[in-house]
Scaffold this motif. Structure first.
Motif, PDB file in Angstrom:
ATOM      1  N   ILE A   1      50.126  43.412  67.214  1.00 47.19           N
ATOM      2  CA  ILE A   1      49.374  43.889  66.043  1.00 47.19           C
ATOM      3  C   ILE A   1      48.596  45.145  66.391  1.00 47.19           C
ATOM      4  O   ILE A   1      48.463  46.073  65.583  1.00 47.19           O
ATOM      5  CB  ILE A   1      48.436  42.789  65.474  1.00 47.19           C
ATOM      6  CG1 ILE A   1      47.996  43.135  64.031  1.00 47.19           C
ATOM      7  CG2 ILE A   1      47.207  42.605  66.326  1.00 47.19           C
ATOM      8  CD1 ILE A   1      49.051  42.992  63.008  1.00 47.19           C
TER       9      ILE A   1
ATOM     10  N   GLU B   1      41.817  42.673  62.564  1.00 49.61           N
ATOM     11  CA  GLU B   1      43.142  42.067  62.510  1.00 49.61           C
ATOM     12  C   GLU B   1      43.553  41.457  63.850  1.00 49.61           C
ATOM     13  O   GLU B   1      44.308  40.480  63.877  1.00 49.61           O
ATOM     14  CB  GLU B   1      44.170  43.088  62.024  1.00 49.61           C
ATOM     15  CG  GLU B   1      43.941  43.504  60.578  1.00 49.61           C
ATOM     16  CD  GLU B   1      45.224  43.864  59.853  1.00 49.61           C
ATOM     17  OE1 GLU B   1      46.258  43.204  60.082  1.00 49.61           O
ATOM     18  OE2 GLU B   1      45.173  44.813  59.053  1.00 49.61           O
TER      19      GLU B   1
ATOM     20  N   ASP C   1      52.911  45.635  52.013  1.00 49.99           N
ATOM     21  CA  ASP C   1      52.349  45.658  53.364  1.00 49.99           C
ATOM     22  C   ASP C   1      50.969  45.011  53.375  1.00 49.99           C
ATOM     23  O   ASP C   1      50.646  44.195  54.240  1.00 49.99           O
ATOM     24  CB  ASP C   1      52.264  47.103  53.854  1.00 49.99           C
ATOM     25  CG  ASP C   1      51.867  47.194  55.323  1.00 49.99           C
ATOM     26  OD1 ASP C   1      52.767  47.110  56.173  1.00 49.99           O
ATOM     27  OD2 ASP C   1      50.655  47.336  55.609  1.00 49.99           O
TER      28      ASP C   1
ATOM     29  N   HIS D   1      56.829  43.551  61.612  1.00 46.27           N
ATOM     30  CA  HIS D   1      56.308  42.435  60.823  1.00 46.27           C
ATOM     31  C   HIS D   1      57.088  41.156  61.134  1.00 46.27           C
ATOM     32  O   HIS D   1      56.501  40.080  61.317  1.00 46.27           O
ATOM     33  CB  HIS D   1      56.391  42.745  59.330  1.00 46.27           C
ATOM     34  CG  HIS D   1      55.268  43.606  58.838  1.00 46.27           C
ATOM     35  ND1 HIS D   1      55.072  43.896  57.499  1.00 46.27           N
ATOM     36  CD2 HIS D   1      54.271  44.238  59.504  1.00 46.27           C
ATOM     37  CE1 HIS D   1      54.006  44.668  57.362  1.00 46.27           C
ATOM     38  NE2 HIS D   1      53.508  44.900  58.568  1.00 46.27           N
TER      39      HIS D   1
ATOM     40  N   THR E   1      39.366  41.722  54.692  1.00 48.42           N
ATOM     41  CA  THR E   1      40.676  42.331  54.934  1.00 48.42           C
ATOM     42  C   THR E   1      41.244  42.921  53.659  1.00 48.42           C
ATOM     43  O   THR E   1      41.749  44.053  53.643  1.00 48.42           O
ATOM     44  CB  THR E   1      41.652  41.292  55.512  1.00 48.42           C
ATOM     45  OG1 THR E   1      41.120  40.765  56.731  1.00 48.42           O
ATOM     46  CG2 THR E   1      43.009  41.915  55.791  1.00 48.42           C
TER      47      THR E   1
ATOM     48  N   HIS F   1      49.508  41.521  55.463  1.00 48.88           N
ATOM     49  CA  HIS F   1      48.343  41.473  56.354  1.00 48.88           C
ATOM     50  C   HIS F   1      47.245  40.555  55.800  1.00 48.88           C
ATOM     51  O   HIS F   1      46.555  39.875  56.571  1.00 48.88           O
ATOM     52  CB  HIS F   1      47.814  42.884  56.605  1.00 48.88           C
ATOM     53  CG  HIS F   1      48.703  43.699  57.499  1.00 48.88           C
ATOM     54  ND1 HIS F   1      48.585  43.699  58.866  1.00 48.88           N
ATOM     55  CD2 HIS F   1      49.749  44.513  57.214  1.00 48.88           C
ATOM     56  CE1 HIS F   1      49.501  44.489  59.400  1.00 48.88           C
ATOM     57  NE2 HIS F   1      50.227  44.993  58.420  1.00 48.88           N
TER      58      HIS F   1
END
Length: 240
Positions: A226, A119, A159, A207, A179, A163
């Motif tokens: 992040i 990420e 969530d 976020h 991911t 992402h």
């Protein structure tokens, strides 16, 4: 003449099942382009005649194709060839990955570490490439997640969507597929800490701040946040 890796030469020859042979032929038809994404598969009768086999072998081979995500079987209609995607590839390792995580608890920590690496790279690319539409989509996803406050399952699904949307901004379908799969595997170990007041509100604030940093093309700021964000969420994922 080298003797390396020739032990298999004297191994017993195993007779291959008819259905496996039919599968190999069908797979070759996909690889060659004879069968392209969206094409209807030949009828069972046509395949029986072409390969000179019975209906059970054809049906078993078609089911194997479906299990691997290569075709979609619809009752009352001809099966159709699927477009091969990274998502289909990762679906094939889904059960094995889950078994690996459950069999060895330390692999959960390895997955958390891998998530941070992946990420951080994704947000770095996203901060350079994001568009106004990307930012609008992310802000919408933050509000969707806000509407799920107090609903643990729905909140974690929202969530994940946030992402994955950042991963999509890399314009790399492999990154997006990895991911999506990784977060799906992690979600099975989500253990919300009920006495940790404000955890959901903090997630939403972070976020929203990540979106701001992406909009500002602040690469270093987004990468740092992040990393902090994922480190803070680590305790929410524990072995079953």
């Amino acid at each position: 003449m080298t003797t390396k890796n020739i032990d298999h030469i004297d191994a017993p020859i195993v007779r291959q099942k008819l259905s496996d042979q039919v599968f190999d032929r069908l797979w070759a038809m996909v690889q060659s382009g004879e069968l392209s994404p969206g094409d209807a598969m030949p009828s069972e009768r046509a395949l029986m005649q072409r390969f000179n086999v019975g209906r059970p072998a054809v049906r078993e081979a078609l089911q194997t194709m479906a299990n691997k995500g290569l075709i979609t079987i619809a009752h009352g209609e001809r099966s159709r060839v699927n477009k091969l995607t990274p998502g289909i590839a990762f679906d094939q390792v889904d059960d094995i990955a889950k078994l690996l995580l459950s069999a060895e608890p330390s692999n959960l920590e390895n997955l958390k570490q891998f998530r941070k690496i992946l990420e951080a790279g994704s947000v770095q690319i996203a901060a350079k490439n994001c568009t106004a539409n990307d930012i609008e989509e992310l802000r919408t996803l933050v509000e969707v997640q806000r509407s799920k406050l107090g609903q643990d399952k729905d909140f974690i699904e929202a969530d994940i969507a946030f992402h994955v949307a950042i991963a999509k901004m890399t314009n790399n379908p492999l990154v997006q597929a990895v991911t999506q799969a990784m977060l799906s595997w992690l979600s099975a170990y989500y253990k919300p800490v009920l006495h940790w007041s404000g955890r959901e509100d903090r997630t939403l604030l972070e976020h929203a701040r990540i979106v701001d940093l992406l909009e500002e093309n602040d690469v270093s700021g987004a990468v740092k946040l992040i990393g902090d964000h994922l480190s803070r969420s680590d305790p929410l994922y524990e072995p079953n």
